[in-house]
Design a protein around this motif. Structure first.
Motif, PDB file in Angstrom:
ATOM      1  N   TYR A 150     -22.310  -0.136 -28.815  1.00 34.42           N
ATOM      2  CA  TYR A 150     -23.368  -0.870 -29.515  1.00 34.42           C
ATOM      3  C   TYR A 150     -24.461   0.047 -30.036  1.00 34.42           C
ATOM      4  O   TYR A 150     -24.760   1.061 -29.419  1.00 34.42           O
ATOM      5  N   PHE A 151     -25.065  -0.342 -31.130  1.00 35.81           N
ATOM      6  CA  PHE A 151     -26.135   0.438 -31.773  1.00 35.81           C
ATOM      7  C   PHE A 151     -25.644   1.847 -32.092  1.00 35.81           C
ATOM      8  O   PHE A 151     -26.329   2.838 -31.826  1.00 35.81           O
ATOM      9  N   ILE A 152     -24.450   1.919 -32.628  1.00 37.08           N
ATOM     10  CA  ILE A 152     -23.881   3.229 -32.955  1.00 37.08           C
ATOM     11  C   ILE A 152     -24.396   3.711 -34.308  1.00 37.08           C
ATOM     12  O   ILE A 152     -24.699   2.916 -35.202  1.00 37.08           O
ATOM     13  N   ASP A 153     -24.509   5.022 -34.404  1.00 40.90           N
ATOM     14  CA  ASP A 153     -24.848   5.661 -35.670  1.00 40.90           C
ATOM     15  C   ASP A 153     -23.516   5.807 -36.410  1.00 40.90           C
ATOM     16  O   ASP A 153     -22.910   6.857 -36.419  1.00 40.90           O
ATOM     17  N   TYR A 154     -23.079   4.694 -37.029  1.00 39.40           N
ATOM     18  CA  TYR A 154     -21.678   4.569 -37.428  1.00 39.40           C
ATOM     19  C   TYR A 154     -21.274   5.381 -38.652  1.00 39.40           C
ATOM     20  O   TYR A 154     -20.102   5.450 -38.974  1.00 39.40           O
ATOM     21  N   GLU A 212     -22.135   1.745 -19.394  1.00 32.50           N
ATOM     22  CA  GLU A 212     -23.494   1.245 -19.212  1.00 32.50           C
ATOM     23  C   GLU A 212     -23.629  -0.270 -19.135  1.00 32.50           C
ATOM     24  O   GLU A 212     -24.725  -0.780 -18.884  1.00 32.50           O
ATOM     25  N   GLY A 213     -22.535  -0.968 -19.376  1.00 30.66           N
ATOM     26  CA  GLY A 213     -22.665  -2.422 -19.331  1.00 30.66           C
ATOM     27  C   GLY A 213     -21.334  -3.132 -19.198  1.00 30.66           C
ATOM     28  O   GLY A 213     -20.271  -2.548 -19.403  1.00 30.66           O
ATOM     29  N   LEU A 214     -21.415  -4.419 -18.865  1.00 34.49           N
ATOM     30  CA  LEU A 214     -20.225  -5.261 -18.752  1.00 34.49           C
ATOM     31  C   LEU A 214     -20.366  -6.485 -19.659  1.00 34.49           C
ATOM     32  O   LEU A 214     -21.449  -7.084 -19.728  1.00 34.49           O
ATOM     33  N   GLU A 215     -19.281  -6.853 -20.305  1.00 34.40           N
ATOM     34  CA  GLU A 215     -19.254  -8.081 -21.098  1.00 34.40           C
ATOM     35  C   GLU A 215     -19.022  -9.253 -20.129  1.00 34.40           C
ATOM     36  O   GLU A 215     -17.897  -9.729 -19.953  1.00 34.40           O
ATOM     37  N   VAL A 216     -20.113  -9.661 -19.528  1.00 31.25           N
ATOM     38  CA  VAL A 216     -20.052 -10.671 -18.468  1.00 31.25           C
ATOM     39  C   VAL A 216     -19.612 -12.028 -19.014  1.00 31.25           C
ATOM     40  O   VAL A 216     -18.808 -12.740 -18.404  1.00 31.25           O
ATOM     41  N   TYR A 217     -20.164 -12.400 -20.180  1.00 26.68           N
ATOM     42  CA  TYR A 217     -19.885 -13.724 -20.755  1.00 26.68           C
ATOM     43  C   TYR A 217     -18.774 -13.607 -21.788  1.00 26.68           C
ATOM     44  O   TYR A 217     -18.916 -12.937 -22.822  1.00 26.68           O
ATOM     45  N   GLU A 220     -34.005  -2.083 -25.530  1.00 26.07           N
ATOM     46  CA  GLU A 220     -34.861  -1.283 -24.656  1.00 26.07           C
ATOM     47  C   GLU A 220     -34.115  -0.064 -24.147  1.00 26.07           C
ATOM     48  O   GLU A 220     -34.618   1.053 -24.184  1.00 26.07           O
ATOM     49  N   ARG A 221     -32.902  -0.294 -23.659  1.00 27.21           N
ATOM     50  CA  ARG A 221     -32.111   0.821 -23.121  1.00 27.21           C
ATOM     51  C   ARG A 221     -31.803   1.835 -24.217  1.00 27.21           C
ATOM     52  O   ARG A 221     -31.922   3.035 -24.028  1.00 27.21           O
ATOM     53  N   HIS A 222     -31.451   1.308 -25.399  1.00 27.42           N
ATOM     54  CA  HIS A 222     -31.131   2.188 -26.514  1.00 27.42           C
ATOM     55  C   HIS A 222     -32.351   3.007 -26.923  1.00 27.42           C
ATOM     56  O   HIS A 222     -32.285   4.220 -27.097  1.00 27.42           O
ATOM     57  N   ASN A 223     -33.503   2.334 -27.062  1.00 24.21           N
ATOM     58  CA  ASN A 223     -34.725   3.034 -27.488  1.00 24.21           C
ATOM     59  C   ASN A 223     -35.181   4.071 -26.468  1.00 24.21           C
ATOM     60  O   ASN A 223     -35.706   5.114 -26.841  1.00 24.21           O
ATOM     61  N   LEU A 233     -21.491 -10.503 -13.101  1.00 24.84           N
ATOM     62  CA  LEU A 233     -22.949 -10.508 -13.185  1.00 24.84           C
ATOM     63  C   LEU A 233     -23.534  -9.811 -11.952  1.00 24.84           C
ATOM     64  O   LEU A 233     -24.441  -8.978 -12.050  1.00 24.84           O
ATOM     65  N   ASP A 234     -22.963 -10.124 -10.823  1.00 27.56           N
ATOM     66  CA  ASP A 234     -23.383  -9.495  -9.566  1.00 27.56           C
ATOM     67  C   ASP A 234     -23.192  -7.977  -9.636  1.00 27.56           C
ATOM     68  O   ASP A 234     -24.054  -7.205  -9.202  1.00 27.56           O
ATOM     69  N   MET A 235     -22.075  -7.572 -10.212  1.00 28.83           N
ATOM     70  CA  MET A 235     -21.799  -6.133 -10.334  1.00 28.83           C
ATOM     71  C   MET A 235     -22.847  -5.442 -11.213  1.00 28.83           C
ATOM     72  O   MET A 235     -23.250  -4.306 -10.950  1.00 28.83           O
ATOM     73  N   THR A 236     -23.313  -6.152 -12.260  1.00 31.04           N
ATOM     74  CA  THR A 236     -24.331  -5.532 -13.133  1.00 31.04           C
ATOM     75  C   THR A 236     -25.639  -5.335 -12.371  1.00 31.04           C
ATOM     76  O   THR A 236     -26.340  -4.358 -12.600  1.00 31.04           O
ATOM     77  N   HIS A 237     -25.952  -6.255 -11.461  1.00 31.42           N
ATOM     78  CA  HIS A 237     -27.175  -6.101 -10.674  1.00 31.42           C
ATOM     79  C   HIS A 237     -27.032  -4.929  -9.720  1.00 31.42           C
ATOM     80  O   HIS A 237     -27.919  -4.106  -9.589  1.00 31.42           O
ATOM     81  N   ARG A 238     -25.886  -4.858  -9.081  1.00 32.77           N
ATOM     82  CA  ARG A 238     -25.669  -3.818  -8.084  1.00 32.77           C
ATOM     83  C   ARG A 238     -25.720  -2.418  -8.686  1.00 32.77           C
ATOM     84  O   ARG A 238     -26.195  -1.484  -8.074  1.00 32.77           O
ATOM     85  N   TYR A 239     -25.198  -2.274  -9.914  1.00 40.50           N
ATOM     86  CA  TYR A 239     -25.100  -0.936 -10.509  1.00 40.50           C
ATOM     87  C   TYR A 239     -26.041  -0.726 -11.688  1.00 40.50           C
ATOM     88  O   TYR A 239     -25.877   0.217 -12.449  1.00 40.50           O
ATOM     89  N   ASN A 240     -27.019  -1.620 -11.822  1.00 41.53           N
ATOM     90  CA  ASN A 240     -28.008  -1.495 -12.890  1.00 41.53           C
ATOM     91  C   ASN A 240     -27.362  -1.386 -14.282  1.00 41.53           C
ATOM     92  O   ASN A 240     -27.657  -0.481 -15.062  1.00 41.53           O
ATOM     93  N   LEU A 241     -26.430  -2.292 -14.552  1.00 42.79           N
ATOM     94  CA  LEU A 241     -25.721  -2.269 -15.832  1.00 42.79           C
ATOM     95  C   LEU A 241     -26.290  -3.306 -16.787  1.00 42.79           C
ATOM     96  O   LEU A 241     -26.882  -4.303 -16.351  1.00 42.79           O
ATOM     97  N   LEU A 242     -26.075  -3.072 -18.065  1.00 49.15           N
ATOM     98  CA  LEU A 242     -26.452  -4.047 -19.084  1.00 49.15           C
ATOM     99  C   LEU A 242     -25.483  -5.228 -19.028  1.00 49.15           C
ATOM    100  O   LEU A 242     -24.321  -5.071 -18.645  1.00 49.15           O
ATOM    101  N   VAL A 243     -26.000  -6.396 -19.435  1.00 50.06           N
ATOM    102  CA  VAL A 243     -25.191  -7.614 -19.471  1.00 50.06           C
ATOM    103  C   VAL A 243     -24.996  -8.010 -20.929  1.00 50.06           C
ATOM    104  O   VAL A 243     -25.971  -8.137 -21.665  1.00 50.06           O
ATOM    105  N   THR A 244     -23.749  -8.176 -21.352  1.00 51.41           N
ATOM    106  CA  THR A 244     -23.519  -8.663 -22.708  1.00 51.41           C
ATOM    107  C   THR A 244     -22.543  -9.833 -22.660  1.00 51.41           C
ATOM    108  O   THR A 244     -22.026 -10.186 -21.591  1.00 51.41           O
TER     109      THR A 244
END
Ligand code: AMP
Ligand code: ZN
Ligand code: FE
Ligand code: FE
Length: 277
Positions: free
Chosen positions: A81-85, A211-216, A270-273, A229-240
């Motif tokens: 995501y947010f790639i300099d494509y 850096e993240g999981l496609e939770v939904y 925020e993470r990207h910036n 979702l629980d895994m993202t909390h445990r490992y400080n991952l982004l949720v998408t």
């Protein structure tokens, strides 16, 4: 820009979706989505036309890509995501991967032909049009010609990963894909984690920079969603989250199925910036 809902996993006709960028955006507008990520397989050509088409609809387009990788015979789809494509080395690499897709399609069609199935590479390429070609194109032709009663059946009977006519192709490793996405300033997110069904592998990927999981995701049950979702909390991952809409390519239209709150996009930004500084 209205900040309502987002769908962060959408394919266009530049890969194996059946909607062009304009149709994608018109549909998203009807469904009340205000932020979309265009995630074509190994292709970024749909991003610029989508940005253009989105202008008059007040919809935000997040430049993204879906990279197919493989490790120990397991397919791992990674979203950037947010790639300099537009980076030259990156587009060259994608060209090479698309070329490998085309050659693999030809080998798969040859196998099908050898079994007496009436299909040829030209019609697959004609259907796929610009961008990357894939199994979904072959599946649609098998369906149109009556060899199967549905697109999923084409995967069960003919071209699924463990089916008789499946042919592999040059694939990146997850570590290579994570490295590439990082080099173009993107965030790497694991697509549809249920399809791996392998938590140990996910932990490996986190160590490698995921850096993240496609939770939904449409195929995620409530229990599966809660687990990731629980895994993202445990490992400080982004949720998408995203619908993985392929227009009508999978037989039904999936956009609208998943609408994630815009706050999750803010978190990605925020993470990207925090990295760009
Ligand atoms: P490819 O990248 O050419 O190997 O094709 C993979 C794509 O085929 C996936 O991204 C899906 O869009 C689609 N696909 C894979 N398995 C299935 C299935 N069982 N039913 C419908 N579509 C599928
Ligand atoms: Zn696809
Ligand atoms: Fe995928
Ligand atoms: Fe996808």
């Amino acid at each position: 820009l209205k900040k309502t809902f987002a769908d962060l996993h959408i394919h266009t006709s530049f890969s194996d979706g059946t909607f062009g960028p304009q149709q994608v955006i018109a549909q998203a507008d009807k469904l009340g989505l205000s932020s979309l990520a265009i995630t074509d397989h190994e292709c970024i050509d749909g991003i610029a036309p989508a940005i253009l088409a989105a202008l008059e609809h007040q919809i935000e387009i997040i430049p993204a890509v879906e990279l197919t990788t493989e490790i120990n015979n397991i397919e791992v789809h990674l979203l950037g995501y947010f790639i300099d494509y537009k980076k030259g080395w990156f587009t060259k690499k994608l060209k090479m991967l698309c070329q490998a897709r085309e050659e693999r399609m030809q080998r798969m069609v040859e196998k099908l032909r050898a079994a007496g199935i009436d299909i040829n590479p030209e019609e697959v390429l004609a259907l796929s049009g610009e961008g990357s070609v894939g199994r979904l194109h072959i599946a649609q032709i098998l369906f149109k010609k009556g060899y199967v009663k549905s697109v999923p059946e084409a995967f069960q009977k003919f071209i699924g990963n463990h089916s008789p006519y499946y042919v592999g192709r040059l694939k990146l490793t997850p570590v290579e894909a994570i490295g590439m996405i990082k080099r173009i300033g993107g965030l790497t997110v694991l697509a549809h984690p249920y399809s791996l069904n392998n938590d140990a592998l996910i932990l490996d990927l986190i160590r490698e920079g995921l850096e993240g999981l496609e939770v939904y995701y449409p195929e995620h049950s409530a229990a599966v969603t809660a687990k990731y979702l629980d895994m993202t909390h445990r490992y400080n991952l982004l949720v998408t989250g995203g619908s993985d809409c392929h227009g009508l390519g999978k037989g039904k239209m999936l956009m609208g199925n998943i609408k994630i709150p815009y706050e999750l996009v803010d978190k990605l930004k925020e993470r990207h910036n925090s990295k760009v500084t």
